[in-house]
Design an enzyme around this catalytic site. Structure first.
Site, PDB file in Angstrom:
ATOM      1  N   ASP A  21       0.538  -1.230  -0.055  1.00 15.04           N
ATOM      2  CA  ASP A  21       0.347   0.231  -0.034  1.00 15.04           C
ATOM      3  C   ASP A  21       0.533   1.305   0.269  1.00 15.04           C
ATOM      4  OD1 ASP A  21      -2.624   1.371  -0.057  1.00 15.04           O
ATOM      5  OD2 ASP A  21      -2.375   1.594   2.362  1.00 15.04           O
ATOM      6  N   HIS A  38       2.729   3.362  -9.558  1.00 14.10           N
ATOM      7  CA  HIS A  38       2.617   2.137  -9.515  1.00 14.10           C
ATOM      8  C   HIS A  38       3.992   1.104 -10.311  1.00 14.10           C
ATOM      9  CE1 HIS A  38      -1.156   2.775  -7.762  1.00 14.10           C
ATOM     10  NE2 HIS A  38      -1.941   2.829  -8.429  1.00 14.10           N
ATOM     11  N   LEU A 132      10.641 -20.464  -4.746  1.00 21.21           N
ATOM     12  CA  LEU A 132       9.526 -19.345  -4.161  1.00 21.21           C
ATOM     13  C   LEU A 132       8.015 -19.749  -4.834  1.00 21.21           C
ATOM     14  CD1 LEU A 132       8.685 -16.824  -2.485  1.00 21.21           C
ATOM     15  CD2 LEU A 132       9.576 -15.279  -4.685  1.00 21.21           C
TER      16      LEU A 132
HETATM   17  C1  IPE Z   1      -6.022  -2.132  -0.476  1.00 16.81           C
HETATM   18  O1  IPE Z   1      -4.956  -1.264  -0.616  1.00 16.81           O
HETATM   19  C2  IPE Z   1      -5.102  -3.199  -2.037  1.00 16.81           C
HETATM   20  C3  IPE Z   1      -3.950  -3.462  -2.899  1.00 16.81           C
HETATM   21  C4  IPE Z   1      -3.241  -3.010  -1.961  1.00 16.81           C
HETATM   22  C5  IPE Z   1      -4.038  -4.293  -3.502  1.00 16.81           C
HETATM   23  P1  IPE Z   1      -5.904  -0.354  -1.108  1.00 16.81           P
HETATM   24  O2  IPE Z   1      -5.781   1.002  -1.271  1.00 16.81           O
HETATM   25  O3  IPE Z   1      -7.426  -0.708  -1.746  1.00 16.81           O
HETATM   26  O4  IPE Z   1      -6.934  -0.302   0.762  1.00 16.81           O
HETATM   27  P2  IPE Z   1      -7.961   0.813   1.318  1.00 16.81           P
HETATM   28  O5  IPE Z   1      -9.224   1.489   0.692  1.00 16.81           O
HETATM   29  O6  IPE Z   1      -6.936   1.979   2.002  1.00 16.81           O
HETATM   30  O7  IPE Z   1      -8.298  -0.140   2.508  1.00 16.81           O
HETATM   31  C1  IPE Z   2      -1.497   0.282  -3.086  1.00 12.04           C
HETATM   32  O1  IPE Z   2      -1.036   1.767  -3.081  1.00 12.04           O
HETATM   33  C2  IPE Z   2      -1.387   0.097  -4.853  1.00 12.04           C
HETATM   34  C3  IPE Z   2      -3.058  -0.820  -5.473  1.00 12.04           C
HETATM   35  C4  IPE Z   2      -3.443  -0.836  -4.211  1.00 12.04           C
HETATM   36  C5  IPE Z   2      -3.080  -0.833  -6.675  1.00 12.04           C
HETATM   37  P1  IPE Z   2      -3.074   2.366  -3.748  1.00 12.04           P
HETATM   38  O2  IPE Z   2      -2.937   3.229  -4.213  1.00 12.04           O
HETATM   39  O3  IPE Z   2      -3.628   2.431  -3.095  1.00 12.04           O
HETATM   40  O4  IPE Z   2      -1.737   3.498  -3.242  1.00 12.04           O
HETATM   41  P2  IPE Z   2      -2.086   5.285  -2.331  1.00 12.04           P
HETATM   42  O5  IPE Z   2      -2.853   3.865  -0.613  1.00 12.04           O
HETATM   43  O6  IPE Z   2      -3.161   5.841  -2.526  1.00 12.04           O
HETATM   44  O7  IPE Z   2      -1.647   5.873  -1.898  1.00 12.04           O
HETATM   45 MG    MG Z   3      -4.131   2.137  -0.605  1.00 14.74          MG
END
Ligand code: IPE
Ligand code: IPE
Ligand code: MG
Length: 249
Positions: A21, A38, A132
């Site tokens: 995240d 990303h 792995l």
């Molecule tokens: C969780 O992250 C899903 C992934 C890392 C793929 P999100 O960014 O979607 O989660 P929330 O919305 O903050 O809970």
């Molecule tokens: C995690 O990073 C990747 C995915 C959920 C695809 P985020 O896109 O959720 O990044 P934040 O949480 O908005 O910083």
């Molecule tokens: Mg996120």
């Protein structure tokens, strides 16, 4: 001494699960659009996969895209799917060179055709690798998975093949997309968020958890080693008393 040197090689977690995240916040911090976060996040995936393979970790599950992430702006979803296809092509050699077997959990029928076909081909091509196992949670959510499993079991009960009392923990586990994969020993979620976000709700029952504050694009091998060292200092009691656990060690 680096964290890597502090890892006890005979006490490795068999399965590490990571909620990757913070890509968007990382990009914002640099004054960039989310897509850059990303892209940088994919580099971290590359590094961490190699580090886990080298350490001898058996299973690494990465939460890459949740069922709920389909609700993001179409532009971001499309960008992520394109990036996914690019990554499949680019990282093929990494998986082969590191003897990594690719697996997936999630509702991959929802992926665009091209992405799904290429992904399944790479899974097939790495299926004989013996190092792995890298499990990608794509279009995954735990409630989706459990609902699907319950439907499958209900069909077998309705047909008379199973009796209601045949439904036990083993049967439920065997009907999840993670069937055959041991439950995670260690869960890591980056970016400081203290939540599970619909990830492996059943399987994380006794996982040790750690929530490093760094954003996923900043997460380094050293952070992974630190998480493992922290894990090795925990006492996993599985409901028993500390005294019982110490006796059976
Ligand atoms: C969780 O992250 C899903 C992934 C890392 C793929 P999100 O960014 O979607 O989660 P929330 O919305 O903050 O809970
Ligand atoms: C995690 O990073 C990747 C995915 C959920 C695809 P985020 O896109 O959720 O990044 P934040 O949480 O908005 O910083
Ligand atoms: Mg996120």
């Amino acid at each position: 001494m680096s964290y890597k040197d502090q890892i006890q090689k005979d006490q490795l977690p068999a399965h590490i699960a990571i909620i990757m995240d913070g890509n968007g916040r990382w990009a914002k911090k640099q004054g960039l659009i989310r897509a850059f976060g990303h892209k940088k996040g994919v580099q971290t995936v590359h590094e961490i996969t190699e580090a886990a393979a080298e350490l001898g970790i058996q299973y690494l599950t990465l939460y890459a895209f949740s069922t709920e992430n389909w609700n993001r702006p179409k532009e971001e979803v499309d960008m992520l799917m394109t990036l996914f296809v690019e990554t499949i092509e680019k990282e093929r050699a990494t998986l082969m060179d590191n003897n990594v077997r690719l697996l997936t959990i999630g509702d991959i029928d929802r992926l665009p055709d091209g992405a799904r076909t290429r992904f399944l081909k790479l899974i097939e091509d790495t299926s004989h690798n013996t190092g792995l196992s890298l499990v990608l949670a794509l279009s995954y959510s735990s409630r989706w998975e459990i609902t699907h499993a319950m439907q499958e079991i209900a069909k077998r009960v309705a047909s008379g093949e199973l009796k209601p009392e045949d439904v036990n923990e083993e049967l439920i586990s065997a009907n999840l997309t993670t069937a055959g994969i041991p439950d995670p020993d260690l869960l890591i979620r980056t970016s400081g968020e203290l939540r599970i976000s619909n990830f492996l709700l059943w399987q994380l029952a006794y996982a040790e958890m750690t929530f490093p504050a760094c954003l996923w694009p900043e997460f380094t091998n050293e952070d992974l080693y630190k998480a493992i060292v922290d894990y090795q200092h925990r006492e996993r009691r599985f409901g028993k008393t500390s005294e019982q656990v110490l006796v059976t060690k």
